[in-house]
Design a protein around this motif. Structure first.
Motif: not given
Ligand SMILES: O=P(O)(O)OC[C@H]1O[C@@H](O)[C@H](O)[C@@H]1O
Length: 243
Positions: A155-165
């Motif tokens: 999924l290198a071309d998909v922008e994820p949503v960062v949920l948490a650090r």
């Protein structure tokens, strides 16, 4: 080797904070043979970053500056930011924070909603296909790499949503070495073909209407969900519900 429940000293919740004095605290050392001082001297295992069994021999300033969750160093020893664990020593590549990356991939299909999990080949529990960030690697790169290595899904071309650090309640955590993770949500419209690789014994799409449905499906398959990932999966379910 990650066992499901490594030994630990009795730990009343009230005595967990470092601010609470506990003169008789006697945590269990869970250091495995491969991380004992004599083995470290000759080991070439890539996952072992700190080749020292002495946590006081490291200057933590640089690590503290980039830590996902801040922590203190007291008398030269990094202190677990969530307090005492009942365990000392190290069963992770580094002293102090071990940065991981956890890609949660959720597919919405006409058959329902599914999440892509792997069966860990050490404890055989079902977990997010995550792993440790390599030295010099960024968290976004580690998310893509771990997903590809453990499931074959790219999924290198998909922008994820960062949920948490966030801190991860990993069974390998000790008072002086622990896991924190960048947790990211990927959404797809199909169950992409998944093939287990690296340290995954299996990779599978499991129903993810909610966490209860997921736990039920894992149990019916004769497995168990990696409990450290419960809160991470719950944050994904909450983000999807709020979308
Ligand atoms: O899979 P390895 O590299 O052993 O450890 C990293 C994983 O262990 C968990 O704490 C993290 O959340 C991540 O999923």
């Amino acid at each position: 080797m990650l066992s499901i429940t490594p030994a630990r000293a009795d730990l009343p919740e009230s005595s967990r904070p470092w601010s609470v004095a506990w003169p008789t605290y006697s945590p269990v050392d869970i250091t495995p043979p491969e991380l004992q001082a004599d083995a470290l001297a000759t080991s070439h295992d890539a996952w072992i970053v700190d080749h020292t069994a002495d946590p006081t021999s490291i200057d933590y300033a640089e690590r503290q500056a980039v830590a996902l969750v801040s922590y203190e160093v007291v008398d030269g020893r990094p202190r677990n930011p969530f307090g005492r664990t009942g365990r000392v020593g190290r069963d992770l590549g580094k002293w102090a924070e071990n940065a991981a990356a956890d890609p949660i991939v959720v597919a919405d299909t006409s058959d329902g909603r599914f999440v892509l999990l792997i069966e860990r080949d050490d404890c055989h529990q079902w977990a997010i296909p995550g792993g440790m960030v390599d030295p010099g690697e960024t968290a976004p790169a580690a998310l893509v790499r771990e997903l590809r290595e453990e499931t074959g899904v790219d999924l290198a071309d998909v922008e994820p949503v960062v949920l948490a650090r966030t801190y991860v309640d990993d069974p390998r955590n000790t008072d002086n070495a622990w896991v924190c993770s960048t947790v990211a949500l990927y959404r797809t419209s199909a169950r992409l073909e998944a093939l287990a690789g690296d340290d995954a014994a299996a990779a599978r799409w499991l129903p993810f209407g909610d966490l209860a449905e997921l736990c039920g499906a894992v149990h019916r398959a004769g497995g168990e969900l990696y409990s450290a990932h419960f809160p991470l999966l719950m944050s994904a379910a909450a983000a999807i519900a709020a979308d």
